[in-house]
Design an enzyme around this catalytic site. Structure first.
Site, mmCIF file in Angstrom:
data_model
loop_
_atom_site.group_PDB
_atom_site.id
_atom_site.type_symbol
_atom_site.label_atom_id
_atom_site.label_comp_id
_atom_site.label_asym_id
_atom_site.label_seq_id
_atom_site.Cartn_x
_atom_site.Cartn_y
_atom_site.Cartn_z
ATOM 1 N N ASP A 46 0.866 -1.160 0.000
ATOM 2 C CA ASP A 46 0.000 0.000 0.000
ATOM 3 C C ASP A 46 0.914 1.224 0.000
ATOM 4 O OD1 ASP A 46 -2.431 1.532 0.278
ATOM 5 O OD2 ASP A 46 -1.893 1.816 2.380
ATOM 6 N N ASP A 96 0.043 5.157 1.142
ATOM 7 C CA ASP A 96 -0.069 6.056 2.293
ATOM 8 C C ASP A 96 -0.070 5.256 3.586
ATOM 9 O OD1 ASP A 96 -0.381 7.849 0.249
ATOM 10 O OD2 ASP A 96 -2.477 8.321 0.680
ATOM 11 N N HIS A 102 -7.793 14.872 3.567
ATOM 12 C CA HIS A 102 -8.213 14.292 2.294
ATOM 13 C C HIS A 102 -7.112 13.462 1.646
ATOM 14 C CE1 HIS A 102 -12.033 16.305 2.387
ATOM 15 N NE2 HIS A 102 -11.462 17.486 2.514
ATOM 16 N N CYS A 157 -7.133 2.493 -7.575
ATOM 17 C CA CYS A 157 -8.579 2.591 -7.734
ATOM 18 C C CYS A 157 -8.969 4.054 -7.550
ATOM 19 C CB CYS A 157 -9.297 1.728 -6.698
ATOM 20 S SG CYS A 157 -11.079 2.058 -6.650
ATOM 21 N N LYS A 205 -10.018 -1.498 -2.572
ATOM 22 C CA LYS A 205 -9.746 -2.455 -1.494
ATOM 23 C C LYS A 205 -10.747 -2.252 -0.354
ATOM 24 C CE LYS A 205 -5.556 -0.885 -1.262
ATOM 25 N NZ LYS A 205 -4.205 -0.576 -0.785
ATOM 26 N N ASP A 211 -1.207 -0.852 5.959
ATOM 27 C CA ASP A 211 -1.442 -0.237 7.268
ATOM 28 C C ASP A 211 -2.919 -0.196 7.612
ATOM 29 O OD1 ASP A 211 -1.996 1.812 5.278
ATOM 30 O OD2 ASP A 211 -2.091 3.227 6.956
#
Length: 195
Positions: free
Chosen positions: A8, A10, A20, A91, A114, A139
């Site tokens: 992943d 972030d 955001h 996505c 996801k 995470d």
């Protein structure tokens, strides 16, 4: 067939900015050791593939072109430490419709967000990945849920949401990481040592 480590973004490779999320290239700040971790994955014989939800597109905060500049910055920063990414799958969707200022074409329910598995399935098909020897590092419980749905060993990290984002998971049946690690470097070291 080659194995892969799916990452992943972030909260795993770069800091989770909150709010955001990452809205521009300048928002990318690597988690210490992230580039070295990606390099270690590739040196260990794994493809390094990023799979990430980017609802900012559906919400109208980032365009697809803007997203490419974000990913270019991420790739460049990781590469400074030898961390070459083989591919990024994202996505752009969000299931909520009618968001003010949003991009309505992307406000849909999809299989790629996801814990949906379409991003992972695309990568597996594109690269001929051996799922039985591959892993996922995330995470978020969404990452773990997607990994488990694909039959991947799915490891959590203590950075970002630290797999505590129970309220963000879309189902009552919560997945649990196969193991937790302090950060992506520790997680990759385990993956490479325990293929």
């Amino acid at each position: 067939m080659r194995p892969a480590i799916f990452f992943d973004c972030d909260g795993v490779l770069n800091e989770e900015p909150g709010g955001h999320g990452v809205l521009g290239p300048d928002d990318i700040r690597l988690i210490p050791g992230a580039g070295t971790a990606v390099r270690a994955a590739r040196e260990g014989g794994y493809l390094a593939i990023i799979v990430t939800n980017r609802a900012q597109v559906a919400k109208g905060f980032v365009t697809l072109a803007g997203l490419e500049t974000i990913f270019a910055r991420l790739r460049a920063l990781l590469a400074e430490d030898g961390g070459i990414v083989d591919a990024i799958y994202f996505c752009p969707h969000h299931p909520e419709r009618g968001m003010p200022g949003g991009a309505t074409d992307f406000q849909i329910t999809c299989d790629c967000r996801k814990p949906g598995t379409l991003l992972l399935r695309r990568a597996v098909d594109d690269f001929g990945i051996d799922v039985s020897r591959s892993m996922l590092i995330g995470d978020s419980l969404r990452d773990i849920g997607a990994g488990h749905a694909m039959g991947l060993k799915s490891y959590g990290v203590g950075t970002g949401f630290a797999c505590r984002d129970v309220e963000r998971y879309p189902d009552r049946t919560l997945p649990a990481p196969d193991r937790m690690f302090s950060d992506v470097g520790e997680a990759v070291a385990f993956c490479v040592a325990h293929p």
